[in-house]
Design a protein around this motif. Structure first.
Motif, PDB file in Angstrom:
ATOM      1  N   ASN A 162       0.840  -1.187   0.000  1.00  0.00           N
ATOM      2  CA  ASN A 162       0.000   0.000   0.000  1.00  0.00           C
ATOM      3  C   ASN A 162       0.873   1.233   0.000  1.00  0.00           C
ATOM      4  OD1 ASN A 162      -3.190  -0.127   0.548  1.00  0.00           O
ATOM      5  ND2 ASN A 162      -2.190  -2.043   1.109  1.00  0.00           N
ATOM      6  N   ILE A 163       0.427   2.221  -0.738  1.00  0.00           N
ATOM      7  CA  ILE A 163       1.213   3.447  -0.878  1.00  0.00           C
ATOM      8  C   ILE A 163       0.294   4.645  -0.609  1.00  0.00           C
ATOM      9  CG2 ILE A 163       2.554   4.862  -2.510  1.00  0.00           C
ATOM     10  CD1 ILE A 163       2.394   1.437  -3.598  1.00  0.00           C
ATOM     11  N   ALA A 164       0.825   5.616   0.128  1.00  0.00           N
ATOM     12  CA  ALA A 164       0.064   6.847   0.371  1.00  0.00           C
ATOM     13  C   ALA A 164       0.994   8.043   0.287  1.00  0.00           C
ATOM     14  CB  ALA A 164      -0.613   6.796   1.739  1.00  0.00           C
ATOM     15  N   LEU A 165       0.455   9.125  -0.242  1.00  0.00           N
ATOM     16  CA  LEU A 165       1.183  10.392  -0.254  1.00  0.00           C
ATOM     17  C   LEU A 165       0.282  11.410   0.413  1.00  0.00           C
ATOM     18  CD1 LEU A 165       3.470  12.332  -1.256  1.00  0.00           C
ATOM     19  CD2 LEU A 165       2.133  12.621  -3.337  1.00  0.00           C
ATOM     20  N   ALA A 166       0.796  12.028   1.458  1.00  0.00           N
ATOM     21  CA  ALA A 166       0.018  13.068   2.142  1.00  0.00           C
ATOM     22  C   ALA A 166       0.863  14.317   2.253  1.00  0.00           C
ATOM     23  CB  ALA A 166      -0.404  12.583   3.514  1.00  0.00           C
ATOM     24  N   PHE A 167       0.208  15.461   2.201  1.00  0.00           N
ATOM     25  CA  PHE A 167       0.906  16.733   2.364  1.00  0.00           C
ATOM     26  C   PHE A 167       0.121  17.559   3.372  1.00  0.00           C
ATOM     27  CE2 PHE A 167       2.786  20.797   1.133  1.00  0.00           C
ATOM     28  CZ  PHE A 167       4.115  20.421   1.048  1.00  0.00           C
ATOM     29  N   ASN A 168       0.794  17.912   4.474  1.00  0.00           N
ATOM     30  CA  ASN A 168       0.143  18.604   5.593  1.00  0.00           C
ATOM     31  C   ASN A 168      -1.106  17.856   6.077  1.00  0.00           C
ATOM     32  OD1 ASN A 168       2.080  20.617   5.532  1.00  0.00           O
ATOM     33  ND2 ASN A 168       0.902  21.871   4.092  1.00  0.00           N
ATOM     34  N   GLY A 169      -0.983  16.571   6.143  1.00  0.00           N
ATOM     35  CA  GLY A 169      -2.065  15.730   6.660  1.00  0.00           C
ATOM     36  C   GLY A 169      -3.190  15.470   5.676  1.00  0.00           C
ATOM     37  N   ILE A 170      -3.095  16.087   4.497  1.00  0.00           N
ATOM     38  CA  ILE A 170      -4.157  15.894   3.495  1.00  0.00           C
ATOM     39  C   ILE A 170      -3.724  14.796   2.526  1.00  0.00           C
ATOM     40  CG2 ILE A 170      -5.482  16.971   1.622  1.00  0.00           C
ATOM     41  CD1 ILE A 170      -5.044  19.648   3.176  1.00  0.00           C
ATOM     42  N   GLU A 171      -4.619  13.879   2.335  1.00  0.00           N
ATOM     43  CA  GLU A 171      -4.332  12.734   1.470  1.00  0.00           C
ATOM     44  C   GLU A 171      -4.213  13.182   0.018  1.00  0.00           C
ATOM     45  OE1 GLU A 171      -6.792   9.112   2.194  1.00  0.00           O
ATOM     46  OE2 GLU A 171      -7.199   9.302   0.054  1.00  0.00           O
ATOM     47  N   GLY A 172      -3.059  12.935  -0.590  1.00  0.00           N
ATOM     48  CA  GLY A 172      -2.863  13.279  -1.995  1.00  0.00           C
ATOM     49  C   GLY A 172      -3.204  12.111  -2.900  1.00  0.00           C
ATOM     50  N   MET A 173      -2.690  10.970  -2.548  1.00  0.00           N
ATOM     51  CA  MET A 173      -3.045   9.753  -3.309  1.00  0.00           C
ATOM     52  C   MET A 173      -2.857   8.525  -2.423  1.00  0.00           C
ATOM     53  SD  MET A 173       0.126   9.223  -5.967  1.00  0.00           S
ATOM     54  CE  MET A 173       1.796   8.894  -5.425  1.00  0.00           C
ATOM     55  N   VAL A 174      -3.740   7.586  -2.566  1.00  0.00           N
ATOM     56  CA  VAL A 174      -3.576   6.282  -1.915  1.00  0.00           C
ATOM     57  C   VAL A 174      -3.905   5.218  -2.947  1.00  0.00           C
ATOM     58  CG1 VAL A 174      -4.034   6.894   0.509  1.00  0.00           C
ATOM     59  CG2 VAL A 174      -5.941   6.328  -0.977  1.00  0.00           C
ATOM     60  N   PHE A 175      -3.079   4.242  -3.016  1.00  0.00           N
ATOM     61  CA  PHE A 175      -3.344   3.120  -3.918  1.00  0.00           C
ATOM     62  C   PHE A 175      -2.531   1.912  -3.452  1.00  0.00           C
ATOM     63  CE2 PHE A 175       0.622   2.947  -6.328  1.00  0.00           C
ATOM     64  CZ  PHE A 175       1.132   4.230  -6.205  1.00  0.00           C
ATOM     65  N   SER A 176      -2.823   0.784  -4.017  1.00  0.00           N
ATOM     66  CA  SER A 176      -2.059  -0.410  -3.672  1.00  0.00           C
ATOM     67  C   SER A 176      -1.692  -1.166  -4.942  1.00  0.00           C
ATOM     68  CB  SER A 176      -2.871  -1.331  -2.749  1.00  0.00           C
ATOM     69  OG  SER A 176      -3.930  -1.914  -3.465  1.00  0.00           O
ATOM     70  N   VAL A 177      -0.721  -2.030  -4.830  1.00  0.00           N
ATOM     71  CA  VAL A 177      -0.378  -2.942  -5.923  1.00  0.00           C
ATOM     72  C   VAL A 177      -0.443  -4.369  -5.364  1.00  0.00           C
ATOM     73  CG1 VAL A 177       1.028  -1.326  -7.257  1.00  0.00           C
ATOM     74  CG2 VAL A 177       2.109  -2.709  -5.484  1.00  0.00           C
ATOM     75  N   GLU A 178      -0.781  -5.288  -6.230  1.00  0.00           N
ATOM     76  CA  GLU A 178      -0.979  -6.671  -5.779  1.00  0.00           C
ATOM     77  C   GLU A 178       0.335  -7.446  -5.651  1.00  0.00           C
ATOM     78  OE1 GLU A 178      -5.298  -8.552  -6.666  1.00  0.00           O
ATOM     79  OE2 GLU A 178      -3.830  -8.700  -8.248  1.00  0.00           O
ATOM     80  N   ARG A 179       1.347  -6.797  -5.204  1.00  0.00           N
ATOM     81  CA  ARG A 179       2.614  -7.493  -4.993  1.00  0.00           C
ATOM     82  C   ARG A 179       3.132  -7.143  -3.606  1.00  0.00           C
ATOM     83  NH1 ARG A 179       6.086  -7.116 -10.649  1.00  0.00           N
ATOM     84  NH2 ARG A 179       4.478  -8.021 -11.974  1.00  0.00           N
ATOM     85  N   GLY A 180       3.606  -8.135  -2.925  1.00  0.00           N
ATOM     86  CA  GLY A 180       4.139  -7.931  -1.585  1.00  0.00           C
ATOM     87  C   GLY A 180       5.050  -9.091  -1.236  1.00  0.00           C
ATOM     88  N   GLY A 181       5.118  -9.384   0.051  1.00  0.00           N
ATOM     89  CA  GLY A 181       5.996 -10.456   0.523  1.00  0.00           C
ATOM     90  C   GLY A 181       5.653 -11.811  -0.089  1.00  0.00           C
ATOM     91  N   ASP A 182       4.368 -12.097  -0.222  1.00  0.00           N
ATOM     92  CA  ASP A 182       3.958 -13.391  -0.801  1.00  0.00           C
ATOM     93  C   ASP A 182       4.416 -13.500  -2.258  1.00  0.00           C
ATOM     94  OD1 ASP A 182       2.785 -14.098   1.536  1.00  0.00           O
ATOM     95  OD2 ASP A 182       0.739 -13.596   0.919  1.00  0.00           O
ATOM     96  N   TRP A 183       4.387 -12.379  -2.948  1.00  0.00           N
ATOM     97  CA  TRP A 183       4.815 -12.371  -4.354  1.00  0.00           C
ATOM     98  C   TRP A 183       6.315 -12.677  -4.428  1.00  0.00           C
ATOM     99  CZ3 TRP A 183       8.268  -9.262  -7.114  1.00  0.00           C
ATOM    100  CH2 TRP A 183       8.229  -9.411  -8.504  1.00  0.00           C
ATOM    101  N   ILE A 184       7.065 -12.119  -3.472  1.00  0.00           N
ATOM    102  CA  ILE A 184       8.517 -12.388  -3.421  1.00  0.00           C
ATOM    103  C   ILE A 184       8.745 -13.881  -3.133  1.00  0.00           C
ATOM    104  CG2 ILE A 184      10.638 -11.976  -2.088  1.00  0.00           C
ATOM    105  CD1 ILE A 184       9.642  -9.083  -1.660  1.00  0.00           C
ATOM    106  N   ASP A 185       8.061 -14.391  -2.096  1.00  0.00           N
ATOM    107  CA  ASP A 185       8.222 -15.812  -1.733  1.00  0.00           C
ATOM    108  C   ASP A 185       7.821 -16.725  -2.897  1.00  0.00           C
ATOM    109  OD1 ASP A 185       8.769 -14.711   0.695  1.00  0.00           O
ATOM    110  OD2 ASP A 185       6.857 -15.236   1.616  1.00  0.00           O
ATOM    111  N   GLY A 186       6.674 -16.382  -3.490  1.00  0.00           N
ATOM    112  CA  GLY A 186       6.141 -17.213  -4.581  1.00  0.00           C
ATOM    113  C   GLY A 186       7.075 -17.244  -5.776  1.00  0.00           C
ATOM    114  N   GLY A 187       7.570 -16.070  -6.146  1.00  0.00           N
ATOM    115  CA  GLY A 187       8.481 -15.965  -7.293  1.00  0.00           C
ATOM    116  C   GLY A 187       9.761 -16.751  -7.043  1.00  0.00           C
ATOM    117  N   ALA A 188      10.331 -16.565  -5.833  1.00  0.00           N
ATOM    118  CA  ALA A 188      11.575 -17.265  -5.492  1.00  0.00           C
ATOM    119  C   ALA A 188      11.326 -18.771  -5.403  1.00  0.00           C
ATOM    120  CB  ALA A 188      12.125 -16.730  -4.174  1.00  0.00           C
TER     121      ALA A 188
END
Lengths: 327, 224
Positions: A177-203
């Motif tokens: 999950n990724i978030a960008l905030a400026f002075n506490g105001i949310e600029g963008m939030v989004f996620s990508v379907e890759r994380g630790g499981d993707w690393i384990d699975g690929g390896a």
């Protein structure tokens, strides 16, 4: 009393403020089927388990350890950050685990619980059902349930000095999950379907090994700048790929949302989540960022790890819950 | 002088007792000759054209599938090149015309060889087919032109509304927030026996300052 609840693919963590201290409770979000006759042994060994009707499920860290011993894949109630539709036990297990971590509330305490953002790399998925399920579970535990983005929670926990202006990454198991905030105001939030499981699975796929084993190697401790064997080399390769993948998406989303005028000064990058606990992860991230620094549109002041990567989300949620109660 | 012709016409003139032989040599030129029946009789009565058959005034010869027809004119012999089938067609036309003039009787007629008959039939069939095709093409083109004209007239009378094509957006496929989704109730069920080992930790209060800063930020924003 306010409480923050981080519901992740790998861990469920609650955080409370008590006696000038922050108390966290964590349980591994995984389970394994066992035959019913194993119940006596589990009781004697004080293992975590749950039994309902004819099903005996070994819970938590021990489920993961047993899976490694028997070469099986551990079962998860969450898959890629969201409630797993293929796991028939997922809701019951989740309900039980959350109840154990959170405890029942008699006076409708405020509970901020984490939800991921919808993945930008899989537009067919959304978080509506996921949010609804946890809202229901937390409410059934007796709390006033409020959902909040997990990457934003990191900014509330880690970027108070910068006036809650930061770019945060929550490298979880199921997704990032990724978030960008400026002075506490949310600029963008989004996620990508890759994380630790993707690393384990690929390896695991490239080495022909069970995913649980690679996960264990990763969690025992790996130095990403000095891999010692082929397993660690494979894991490092996928770590590097994941970092590049998320940086690509940050650049893409930042440009798409035209946030150049919003972010008027450089912001820190805060790396959190269980996957970011690997040795020298921050250095690896810096290496990959430096390669693309000139083309990166978002001004960055520094790249640092969260002070408490496993509990940062829960703490950020707790801050929001306290704030909500004080309002 | 030789011409390549594929169209002959023979007409009998009973009053003058002469045969009119026309040969079209190009789109613009047709040669016409008046012939005495006697001068063509040997040609008409020939059953084989492997050698020159006929008279000095009118004769023909076929070698394989190619044939040559010679006609004597005031300027000398004129030769026409053609296929052997055409030569046989011409012979049949002349025979019919001679019969019409009474120059030959029914018994004087010479049978056309069978392979020539087949060739003649094919030639005639092809010609007929070609004619029919040309006729049908012309009719279809005419019909098509009429249909398009009628269609244009009708379309011009229609009041067509502009069509707005909405490009399907990816977002529109997502479930919107007001889409009802079933969330099961009573997820926390009784009857579950278990034991859980929770990892509990405590750390110094490092969130109070952040909570205070967030409160200040919100207050400032409210004042603005």
């Amino acid at each position: 009393m306010s409480v923050g609840l981080d519901i992740g693919t790998m861990n469920i963590v609650s955080a409370r403020q008590q006696d000038d201290k922050v108390h966290t409770r964590r349980i591994r979000d995984a389970f394994l089927d066992l035959p019913l006759h194993a119940k006596k042994v589990l009781k004697l060994s004080k293992s975590s388990f749950m039994q309902r009707d004819g099903d005996l499920l070994l819970l938590g860290d021990q489920a993961l350890e047993m899976a490694i011993i028997f070469g099986k894949e551990v079962r998860r109630p969450l898959s890629q950050g969201l409630v797993s539709p293929s796991e028939i036990h997922s809701l019951e297990v989740l309900g039980y685990l959350i109840q154990e971590v959170l405890g029942l509330s008699a006076d409708k305490e405020t509970c901020f619980f984490s939800i991921p953002a919808a993945p930008v790399d899989n537009l067919s998925k959304d978080v509506i059902y996921h949010k609804g399920v946890f809202e229901r579970i937390v409410t059934e535990c007796g709390y006033k349930a409020i959902a909040s983005n997990e990457a934003m929670a990191i900014i509330f926990a880690e970027a108070a000095v910068e006036g809650f202006s930061a770019l945060s990454f929550s490298f979880g198991s199921g997704m990032t999950n990724i978030a960008l905030a400026f002075n506490g105001i949310e600029g963008m939030v989004f996620s990508v379907e890759r994380g630790g499981d993707w690393i384990d699975g690929g390896a695991a796929r490239s080495l022909g090994s069970p995913q649980s084993r690679l996960c264990h190697i990763k969690e025992v401790g790996i130095d990403l700048l000095a891999p010692k064997n082929r397993d660690e080399e494979a894991l490092t390769f996928y770590y590097r790929e994941l970092i590049n993948y998320v940086l690509d998406w940050v650049q893409k989303e930042f440009t798409k949302r035209q946030l150049y005028n919003v972010v008027t000064r450089p912001v820190p990058v805060i790396l959190s989540g269980g996957t970011s606990k690997a040795g020298n992860f921050v250095h690896l991230f810096r290496e990959e960022y430096e390669k693309r620094k000139k083309k990166f549109s978002l001004p960055i002041s520094e790249i640092r790890a969260a002070t408490d990567p496993l509990n940062a989300v829960a703490k950020g949620l707790l801050i929001q819950a306290i704030n909500e109660d004080e309002d | 002088m030789g011409f390549f012709s594929d169209i002959f016409r023979v007409r009998a003139d009973p009053q003058r007792q002469l045969l009119k032989f026309s040969a079209r040599v190009s789109e613009q030129a047709v040669f016409e000759y008046w012939l005495h029946p006697k001068s063509v009789l040997p040609f008409v009565q020939a059953s084989n054209f492997s050698e020159w058959q006929g008279t000095e005034e009118f004769k023909g010869k076929a070698v394989g599938k190619d044939a040559t027809l010679g006609v004597k004119t005031s300027e000398g012999m004129t030769y026409f090149k053609m296929s052997d089938s055409h030569l046989w067609v011409l012979r049949a036309q002349l025979e019919a015309a001679c019969f019409e003039l009474g120059s030959i009787s029914e018994t004087d007629k010479v049978d056309t060889p069978s392979h020539i008959t087949i060739d003649l039939l094919y030639t005639m069939q092809n010609k007929l087919q070609q004619s029919v095709e040309e006729m049908m093409t012309a009719q279809l083109e005419n019909f098509s032109a009429n249909l398009l004209a009628a269609l244009d007239t009708r379309l011009s009378k229609l009041n067509v509304q502009p069509i707005v094509v909405q490009k399907p957006s990816v977002e529109s496929q997502n479930i919107s927030s007001d889409t009802p989704i079933f969330i099961p109730s009573k997820i926390l069920q009784g009857g579950i026996e278990g034991n859980t080992e929770i990892k509990a930790t405590e750390s110094k209060d490092d969130i109070s300052a952040a909570a205070e800063a967030l409160k200040q930020l919100k207050n400032t924003r409210r004042k603005q």
